[in-house]
Design a protein around this motif. Sequence first.
Motif, mmCIF file in Angstrom:
data_model
loop_
_atom_site.group_PDB
_atom_site.id
_atom_site.type_symbol
_atom_site.label_atom_id
_atom_site.label_comp_id
_atom_site.label_asym_id
_atom_site.label_seq_id
_atom_site.Cartn_x
_atom_site.Cartn_y
_atom_site.Cartn_z
ATOM 1 N N ALA A 1 28.685 109.731 84.815
ATOM 2 C CA ALA A 1 28.055 108.633 85.443
ATOM 3 C C ALA A 1 26.679 108.116 85.173
ATOM 4 C CB ALA A 1 27.972 108.843 87.008
ATOM 5 N N SER A 2 26.397 106.904 84.710
ATOM 6 C CA SER A 2 25.286 106.341 84.335
ATOM 7 C C SER A 2 25.170 105.111 84.948
ATOM 8 C CB SER A 2 25.359 106.178 82.827
ATOM 9 O OG SER A 2 26.138 105.050 82.392
ATOM 10 N N GLY A 3 23.645 104.644 84.712
ATOM 11 C CA GLY A 3 23.372 103.128 85.417
ATOM 12 C C GLY A 3 22.330 103.371 86.552
ATOM 13 N N SER A 4 22.156 102.364 87.584
ATOM 14 C CA SER A 4 21.408 102.365 88.665
ATOM 15 C C SER A 4 22.066 103.352 89.559
ATOM 16 C CB SER A 4 20.946 100.776 88.960
ATOM 17 O OG SER A 4 20.585 100.095 87.758
ATOM 18 N N ILE A 5 21.716 104.445 89.500
ATOM 19 C CA ILE A 5 22.109 105.491 90.617
ATOM 20 C C ILE A 5 20.876 106.098 91.300
ATOM 21 C CG2 ILE A 5 23.363 107.547 90.700
ATOM 22 C CD1 ILE A 5 24.673 107.094 88.233
ATOM 23 N N TYR A 6 21.481 105.806 92.871
ATOM 24 C CA TYR A 6 20.401 106.430 93.730
ATOM 25 C C TYR A 6 20.899 107.835 94.035
ATOM 26 C CZ TYR A 6 18.090 107.225 98.079
ATOM 27 O OH TYR A 6 17.468 108.058 98.945
ATOM 28 N N GLY B 100 39.994 106.380 82.149
ATOM 29 C CA GLY B 100 41.164 107.144 81.844
ATOM 30 C C GLY B 100 41.146 107.731 80.473
ATOM 31 N N THR B 101 41.692 109.074 80.498
ATOM 32 C CA THR B 101 41.735 109.711 79.415
ATOM 33 C C THR B 101 43.141 110.412 79.268
ATOM 34 O OG1 THR B 101 40.750 111.298 77.713
ATOM 35 C CG2 THR B 101 40.771 111.873 80.132
ATOM 36 N N GLN B 102 44.008 110.450 78.005
ATOM 37 C CA GLN B 102 45.305 110.968 77.917
ATOM 38 C C GLN B 102 45.207 112.324 77.910
ATOM 39 O OE1 GLN B 102 48.404 109.138 78.187
ATOM 40 N NE2 GLN B 102 49.146 111.332 78.212
ATOM 41 N N VAL B 103 45.993 112.979 78.377
ATOM 42 C CA VAL B 103 46.414 114.488 78.207
ATOM 43 C C VAL B 103 47.751 114.666 78.277
ATOM 44 C CG1 VAL B 103 46.205 116.596 79.259
ATOM 45 C CG2 VAL B 103 44.294 115.140 79.644
ATOM 46 N N THR B 104 48.160 115.281 76.672
ATOM 47 C CA THR B 104 49.615 115.479 76.487
ATOM 48 C C THR B 104 49.741 116.876 76.371
ATOM 49 O OG1 THR B 104 49.585 113.137 75.773
ATOM 50 C CG2 THR B 104 51.540 114.907 74.809
ATOM 51 N N VAL B 105 50.760 117.406 77.060
ATOM 52 C CA VAL B 105 51.077 119.007 76.655
ATOM 53 C C VAL B 105 52.489 118.950 76.193
ATOM 54 C CG1 VAL B 105 51.182 121.040 78.104
ATOM 55 C CG2 VAL B 105 49.576 119.262 79.020
ATOM 56 N N SER B 106 52.323 119.514 75.201
ATOM 57 C CA SER B 106 53.703 119.808 74.431
ATOM 58 C C SER B 106 54.355 120.890 74.775
ATOM 59 C CB SER B 106 53.471 119.551 72.887
ATOM 60 O OG SER B 106 52.853 120.564 72.098
ATOM 61 N N LEU C 95 31.322 104.884 84.655
ATOM 62 C CA LEU C 95 31.934 106.302 84.469
ATOM 63 C C LEU C 95 32.514 106.246 82.894
ATOM 64 C CD1 LEU C 95 33.444 107.107 87.809
ATOM 65 C CD2 LEU C 95 31.166 107.744 87.167
ATOM 66 N N VAL C 96 32.070 107.367 82.143
ATOM 67 C CA VAL C 96 32.847 107.558 80.937
ATOM 68 C C VAL C 96 33.402 108.847 80.755
ATOM 69 C CG1 VAL C 96 32.197 107.402 78.255
ATOM 70 C CG2 VAL C 96 30.984 105.710 79.920
ATOM 71 N N GLU C 97 34.618 108.852 80.606
ATOM 72 C CA GLU C 97 35.174 110.300 80.256
ATOM 73 C C GLU C 97 35.535 110.594 78.859
ATOM 74 O OE1 GLU C 97 38.010 108.589 84.105
ATOM 75 O OE2 GLU C 97 38.896 108.694 82.168
ATOM 76 N N SER C 98 35.534 111.811 78.906
ATOM 77 C CA SER C 98 36.018 112.409 77.326
ATOM 78 C C SER C 98 36.600 113.848 77.639
ATOM 79 C CB SER C 98 34.612 112.660 76.498
ATOM 80 O OG SER C 98 33.651 113.350 77.160
ATOM 81 N N GLY C 99 37.180 114.143 76.426
ATOM 82 C CA GLY C 99 37.865 115.483 76.573
ATOM 83 C C GLY C 99 39.363 115.504 76.267
ATOM 84 N N GLY C 100 40.086 114.440 76.400
ATOM 85 C CA GLY C 100 41.461 114.475 76.512
ATOM 86 C C GLY C 100 42.050 114.699 75.125
ATOM 87 N N ALA D 215 22.224 117.229 88.044
ATOM 88 C CA ALA D 215 21.173 116.718 87.286
ATOM 89 C C ALA D 215 21.528 115.761 86.289
ATOM 90 C CB ALA D 215 20.533 117.828 86.705
ATOM 91 N N LYS D 216 22.780 115.910 85.796
ATOM 92 C CA LYS D 216 23.298 114.883 84.755
ATOM 93 C C LYS D 216 24.286 114.029 85.168
ATOM 94 C CE LYS D 216 22.288 118.313 80.883
ATOM 95 N NZ LYS D 216 22.924 118.960 79.883
ATOM 96 N N ASN D 217 24.480 114.127 86.464
ATOM 97 C CA ASN D 217 25.676 112.879 87.214
ATOM 98 C C ASN D 217 27.001 113.040 86.495
ATOM 99 O OD1 ASN D 217 23.751 111.973 89.013
ATOM 100 N ND2 ASN D 217 23.254 110.383 87.716
ATOM 101 N N THR D 218 27.349 114.398 86.208
ATOM 102 C CA THR D 218 28.526 114.772 85.310
ATOM 103 C C THR D 218 29.508 115.605 86.025
ATOM 104 O OG1 THR D 218 27.325 114.352 83.200
ATOM 105 C CG2 THR D 218 29.344 115.496 83.082
ATOM 106 N N VAL D 219 30.664 115.403 86.027
ATOM 107 C CA VAL D 219 31.729 116.240 86.587
ATOM 108 C C VAL D 219 32.688 116.419 85.621
ATOM 109 C CG1 VAL D 219 33.389 114.127 87.249
ATOM 110 C CG2 VAL D 219 33.577 116.484 88.528
ATOM 111 N N PHE D 220 33.162 117.990 85.621
ATOM 112 C CA PHE D 220 34.077 118.508 84.793
ATOM 113 C C PHE D 220 35.305 119.039 85.173
ATOM 114 C CE2 PHE D 220 30.669 118.970 81.677
ATOM 115 C CZ PHE D 220 29.377 118.916 82.565
#
Length: 120
Positions: free
Chosen positions: A24-29, A113-119, A4-9, A74-79
């Motif tokens: 998510a990527s790889g040998s997924i059923y 994990g991806t860091q989210v910082t709210v100032s 699983l690869v996260e992005s957007g923090g 279809a893209k095995n992606t969660v937002f």
Amino acid sequence: QVQLVESGGGLVQAGGSLRLSCAASGSIYSINVMGWYRQAPGKQRELVGDITSGGRINYADSVKGRFTISRDNAKNTVFLQMNSLKSEDTAVYYCNAQITAITRYTVLYWGQGTQVTVSS
């Protein structure tokens, strides 16, 4: 292998918005539940929300009305769309997914994990 690869923090001012993605990527059923957790410094990891493959969604009370979970099967992606962010939303955000591999073994995978910082 599955990963699983996260992005957007990042850093955002209070009241602002961020959108996290987790692919998510790889040998997924198949993928059943995909979810988001967060862990603030000195605190335990807590559920933010999750979504089943059929679209049933569950949110923590602390984020209801501000955060929205969605997925692209279809893209095995969660937002995770995060609006009206507060300083208490500052944390490392992790995605997870209950994935059945092509071997038919089902494992709960976690992103890095991806860091989210709210100032304020």
